[in-house]
Structure formats: C-alpha cells, structure tokens
Design a protein around this motif. Structure first.
Motif, mmCIF file in Angstrom:
data_model
loop_
_atom_site.group_PDB
_atom_site.id
_atom_site.type_symbol
_atom_site.label_atom_id
_atom_site.label_comp_id
_atom_site.label_asym_id
_atom_site.label_seq_id
_atom_site.Cartn_x
_atom_site.Cartn_y
_atom_site.Cartn_z
ATOM 1 N N GLU A 1 0.841 -1.186 0.000
ATOM 2 C CA GLU A 1 0.000 0.000 0.000
ATOM 3 C C GLU A 1 0.889 1.252 0.000
ATOM 4 O O GLU A 1 0.579 2.211 -0.710
ATOM 5 C CB GLU A 1 -0.898 -0.034 1.228
ATOM 6 C CG GLU A 1 -1.741 1.168 1.320
ATOM 7 C CD GLU A 1 -3.202 0.849 1.176
ATOM 8 O OE1 GLU A 1 -3.912 1.845 1.226
ATOM 9 O OE2 GLU A 1 -3.626 -0.292 0.985
ATOM 10 N N ARG A 2 1.918 1.216 0.813
ATOM 11 C CA ARG A 2 2.832 2.353 0.824
ATOM 12 C C ARG A 2 3.497 2.529 -0.546
ATOM 13 O O ARG A 2 3.680 3.643 -0.999
ATOM 14 C CB ARG A 2 3.950 2.092 1.830
ATOM 15 C CG ARG A 2 3.633 2.610 3.156
ATOM 16 C CD ARG A 2 4.917 2.612 3.917
ATOM 17 N NE ARG A 2 4.676 2.464 5.307
ATOM 18 C CZ ARG A 2 5.528 2.010 6.170
ATOM 19 N NH1 ARG A 2 6.701 1.600 5.801
ATOM 20 N NH2 ARG A 2 5.235 1.962 7.419
ATOM 21 N N GLU A 3 3.864 1.395 -1.060
ATOM 22 C CA GLU A 3 4.511 1.423 -2.383
ATOM 23 C C GLU A 3 3.565 2.026 -3.407
ATOM 24 O O GLU A 3 3.975 2.835 -4.238
ATOM 25 C CB GLU A 3 4.892 -0.016 -2.766
ATOM 26 C CG GLU A 3 5.677 -0.133 -4.033
ATOM 27 C CD GLU A 3 7.041 0.484 -3.941
ATOM 28 O OE1 GLU A 3 7.516 0.941 -4.971
ATOM 29 O OE2 GLU A 3 7.630 0.584 -2.845
ATOM 30 N N ARG A 4 2.330 1.636 -3.378
ATOM 31 C CA ARG A 4 1.335 2.149 -4.326
ATOM 32 C C ARG A 4 1.118 3.655 -4.098
ATOM 33 O O ARG A 4 1.030 4.426 -5.039
ATOM 34 C CB ARG A 4 0.025 1.395 -4.141
ATOM 35 C CG ARG A 4 -0.748 1.339 -5.432
ATOM 36 C CD ARG A 4 -1.885 0.403 -5.343
ATOM 37 N NE ARG A 4 -2.994 1.120 -4.671
ATOM 38 C CZ ARG A 4 -4.032 0.549 -4.165
ATOM 39 N NH1 ARG A 4 -4.154 -0.755 -4.179
ATOM 40 N NH2 ARG A 4 -4.965 1.243 -3.603
ATOM 41 N N ALA A 5 1.027 4.074 -2.865
ATOM 42 C CA ALA A 5 0.837 5.481 -2.532
ATOM 43 C C ALA A 5 2.054 6.282 -3.012
ATOM 44 O O ALA A 5 1.927 7.391 -3.542
ATOM 45 C CB ALA A 5 0.631 5.656 -1.044
ATOM 46 N N ARG A 6 3.240 5.695 -2.819
ATOM 47 C CA ARG A 6 4.453 6.367 -3.269
ATOM 48 C C ARG A 6 4.471 6.488 -4.793
ATOM 49 O O ARG A 6 4.776 7.540 -5.355
ATOM 50 C CB ARG A 6 5.675 5.579 -2.785
ATOM 51 C CG ARG A 6 6.962 6.367 -2.891
ATOM 52 C CD ARG A 6 8.109 5.591 -2.267
ATOM 53 N NE ARG A 6 8.395 4.331 -2.898
ATOM 54 C CZ ARG A 6 9.124 4.170 -3.997
ATOM 55 N NH1 ARG A 6 9.646 5.201 -4.591
ATOM 56 N NH2 ARG A 6 9.326 3.001 -4.497
ATOM 57 N N GLU A 7 4.082 5.439 -5.485
ATOM 58 C CA GLU A 7 4.029 5.473 -6.951
ATOM 59 C C GLU A 7 2.977 6.459 -7.426
ATOM 60 O O GLU A 7 3.176 7.181 -8.397
ATOM 61 C CB GLU A 7 3.716 4.067 -7.494
ATOM 62 C CG GLU A 7 4.882 3.147 -7.444
ATOM 63 C CD GLU A 7 4.532 1.744 -7.932
ATOM 64 O OE1 GLU A 7 3.405 1.555 -8.478
ATOM 65 O OE2 GLU A 7 5.367 0.877 -7.797
ATOM 66 N N GLU A 8 1.840 6.461 -6.723
ATOM 67 C CA GLU A 8 0.772 7.408 -7.062
ATOM 68 C C GLU A 8 1.274 8.837 -6.854
ATOM 69 O O GLU A 8 1.028 9.710 -7.686
ATOM 70 C CB GLU A 8 -0.447 7.146 -6.177
ATOM 71 C CG GLU A 8 -1.592 8.048 -6.472
ATOM 72 C CD GLU A 8 -2.693 7.307 -7.189
ATOM 73 O OE1 GLU A 8 -3.648 8.001 -7.561
ATOM 74 O OE2 GLU A 8 -2.618 6.102 -7.389
#
Length: 127
Positions: A1-8
């Motif tokens: 989720e953090r990774e996705r938020a960071r990518e977003e």
C-alpha cells in the motif's frame, strides 16, 4: 500500500511537472506570438511613416514645381507685356514723328505763302 501510494505520489508529481512544462511552453508561445505581433506592428508603423514622409516630400515637390511654373508664366506674361508696351510706345513715337513732319511741312508751306504774299519784304502781308 505504501509502495502504491508512493508510486501514485510519483505519478502526480510527474503529471504536475508535465502540466507546469506545458503551461510554461504555452506562455513561451504566447510571448513569441505577442512579440511577433509587436514587431509586425512596428514594421507597419515604420512603413506608414516612410510612406507619409514620401507623400509629403512628393507634395512639397509638386507645390514647388507649381510655384515655379506659375512664376515662369508670370515672367512670360510680363515679357509679353513689356514687348507690347514697347511696341505701343514705338507706334506712338512714330505717329508723333509723322505728325511733327506734317506740322513742319504745313508751317513751311505757310511761310512760303506768307513770303509770297509779302510784296515789299517788311514781313507784313498787305492786301
């Protein structure tokens, strides 16, 4: 989720960057258009000014030429009038000379008549 938020977040930053670049590009193009219009306007203004200056100098040249032509015409009229005046004076002078000759001739014939009528030479004509 953090990774996705960071990518977003990364994608949003890249999109913002792209939007800023597009906005900057649009501003540059607008500035270029504005500068181009200003340059064209200045060019037209210079052309108009040169054209008006040329027309003004043509007008002045035409006025000067008309003035010279008028002056030449007046000089010619004056010359013609002077010749006419001289001819009139000569004609009057010749007429006066003829009249004088006729008068002298009449006076001479009258003298001859008086001399012929003066029988005793005393200068008095007696009948």
């Amino acid at each position: 989720e953090r990774e996705r938020a960071r990518e977003e977040g990364q994608r949003l930053r890249e999109k913002e960057k792209e939007l800023k670049e597009a906005e900057e590009q649009r501003r540059r193009e607008d500035d270029e258009k504005r500068l181009k219009l200003i340059a064209e306007h200045r060019e037209k203004a210079v052309e108009t000014k040169l054209m008006l200056r040329e027309r003004s100098s043509e007008y002045q040249a035409r006025q000067i030429q008309e003035h010279k032509d008028k002056a030449d015409g007046q000089r010619a009229l004056r010359a013609i009038s002077m010749v006419s005046l001289q001819n009139n004076i000569l004609a009057i002078s010749e007429k006066n000379q003829r009249d004088d000759k006729e008068s002298y001739a009449r006076m001479a014939s009258m003298r001859k008549a008086f001399v012929a009528l003066d029988k005793n030479g005393d200068g008095v004509v007696t009948p």
